[in-house]
Motif scaffolding. Structure first.
Motif, PDB file in Angstrom:
ATOM      1  N   THR A   1     -12.800  10.893  -1.252  1.00  9.51           N
ATOM      2  CA  THR A   1     -12.968   9.937  -0.153  1.00  9.51           C
ATOM      3  C   THR A   1     -14.428   9.898   0.292  1.00  9.51           C
ATOM      4  OG1 THR A   1     -12.364  11.645   1.462  1.00  9.51           O
ATOM      5  CG2 THR A   1     -10.600  10.217   0.658  1.00  9.51           C
TER       6      THR A   1
ATOM      7  N   GLN B   1      -6.387   3.290  -3.076  1.00 10.67           N
ATOM      8  CA  GLN B   1      -5.431   4.242  -2.495  1.00 10.67           C
ATOM      9  C   GLN B   1      -4.686   4.995  -3.586  1.00 10.67           C
ATOM     10  OE1 GLN B   1      -3.294   1.547   0.216  1.00 10.67           O
ATOM     11  NE2 GLN B   1      -4.115   2.742   1.899  1.00 10.67           N
TER      12      GLN B   1
ATOM     13  N   THR C   1      -1.705   5.603   4.384  1.00 10.57           N
ATOM     14  CA  THR C   1      -3.103   5.908   4.660  1.00 10.57           C
ATOM     15  C   THR C   1      -3.454   7.229   3.995  1.00 10.57           C
ATOM     16  OG1 THR C   1      -2.886   4.792   6.772  1.00 10.57           O
ATOM     17  CG2 THR C   1      -4.810   6.196   6.478  1.00 10.57           C
ATOM     18  N   VAL C   2      -3.998   7.138   2.786  1.00  7.04           N
ATOM     19  CA  VAL C   2      -4.331   8.345   2.036  1.00  7.04           C
ATOM     20  C   VAL C   2      -5.834   8.547   1.927  1.00  7.04           C
ATOM     21  CG1 VAL C   2      -2.219   8.316   0.692  1.00  7.04           C
ATOM     22  CG2 VAL C   2      -4.188   7.038  -0.126  1.00  7.04           C
TER      23      VAL C   2
ATOM     24  N   TYR D   1      -4.546   9.099  -3.811  1.00  7.26           N
ATOM     25  CA  TYR D   1      -3.264   9.820  -3.835  1.00  7.26           C
ATOM     26  C   TYR D   1      -3.136  10.655  -5.110  1.00  7.26           C
ATOM     27  CZ  TYR D   1       1.672  10.883  -3.897  1.00  7.26           C
ATOM     28  OH  TYR D   1       2.868  11.556  -3.957  1.00  7.26           O
TER      29      TYR D   1
ATOM     30  N   THR E   1       0.831  -1.199   0.000  1.00  2.00           N
ATOM     31  CA  THR E   1       0.000   0.000   0.000  1.00  2.00           C
ATOM     32  C   THR E   1       0.866   1.249   0.000  1.00  2.00           C
ATOM     33  OG1 THR E   1      -0.098   0.007   2.402  1.00  2.00           O
ATOM     34  CG2 THR E   1      -1.835  -1.171   1.260  1.00  2.00           C
TER      35      THR E   1
END
Length: 216
Positions: A195, A178, A31-32, A182, A28
């Motif tokens: 999100t 993710q 944490t985006v 990003y 990964t």
């Protein structure tokens, strides 16, 4: 090698290949975005409906061209020379898609014909990336592509019949989701839009259909 002994583990070779590929390359990017982006909400309905039952070979034959096209899309973005300091990130994301290509290839039926990159993505997304001249535009196009791929894997997840493959696909869609967040943020996208509180499959490509629900 014990893992290749069918008397020990009947489906070991495919299980081993998929797990090894993920352990070695699919990581990964941090944490985006919230986890809710990666998972469906219980009871929620989406535009794509329910996925048909998909065995490993059928799913691989469907998804492999999409992932191959994603590799090409990143190459077009990298060749354009507009990414600047986002270049290494794009190269890393491209390597993730190449890893998925290798995993899916291992799941194809032995008699499967040679796969080619998805023609729709090549004619639209890849073509657009080849003519894009602004960094933000390139990042946004890639983000939209990642959204389609993540939604496609999420849609297919409901139809996969092999639990070990479903686990792999769940990890793939999380990574690609993710990527989408990003890239979207790096391209100037709105955080709230990137999100959402509930993930859906409205942009998913569907087995047997040449077009995605979202037109990508």
């Amino acid at each position: 090698m014990p893992l290749d002994n069918p008397e020990v583990v009947p489906t070991t070779r495919r299980t081993f290949l998929t797990r090894a590929a993920l352990a070695g390359a699919l990581v990964t990017v941090g944490t985006v975005g919230p986890l809710t982006r990666l998972l469906p909400v219980a009871g929620a309905q989406d535009a794509a409906g329910s996925a048909p039952k998909l065995d490993d070979a059928t799913f691989a034959a469907f998804a492999l061209p999409l992932e191959m096209a994603a590799v090409q899309a990143y190459q077009a973005a990298l060749d354009g020379g507009t990414l600047g300091d986002e270049g290494p990130i794009a190269l890393n994301f491209q390597s993730h898609h190449q890893s998925v290509v290798e995993v899916l290839t291992s799941l194809l039926a032995d008699a499967a014909t040679t796969s080619a990159p998805d023609a729709t993505i090549t004619a639209s997304t890849v073509a657009s990336l080849k003519t894009a001249t602004a960094k933000a535009e390139v990042l946004t196009i890639l983000s939209e592509l990642e959204d389609v791929l993540a939604a496609t894997h999420l849609y297919a997840l409901g139809g996969l019949v092999e639990p070990s493959t479903a686990k792999v696909v769940a990890q793939v869609l999380a990574v690609e989701s993710q990527h989408a967040v990003y890239l979207g943020r790096a391209g100037g996208g709105d955080v709230a839009t990137l999100t959402p509180s509930a993930a859906d499959t409205s942009a998913a490509r569907i087995p047997g259909s040449a077009a995605s629900q979202g037109g990508k």
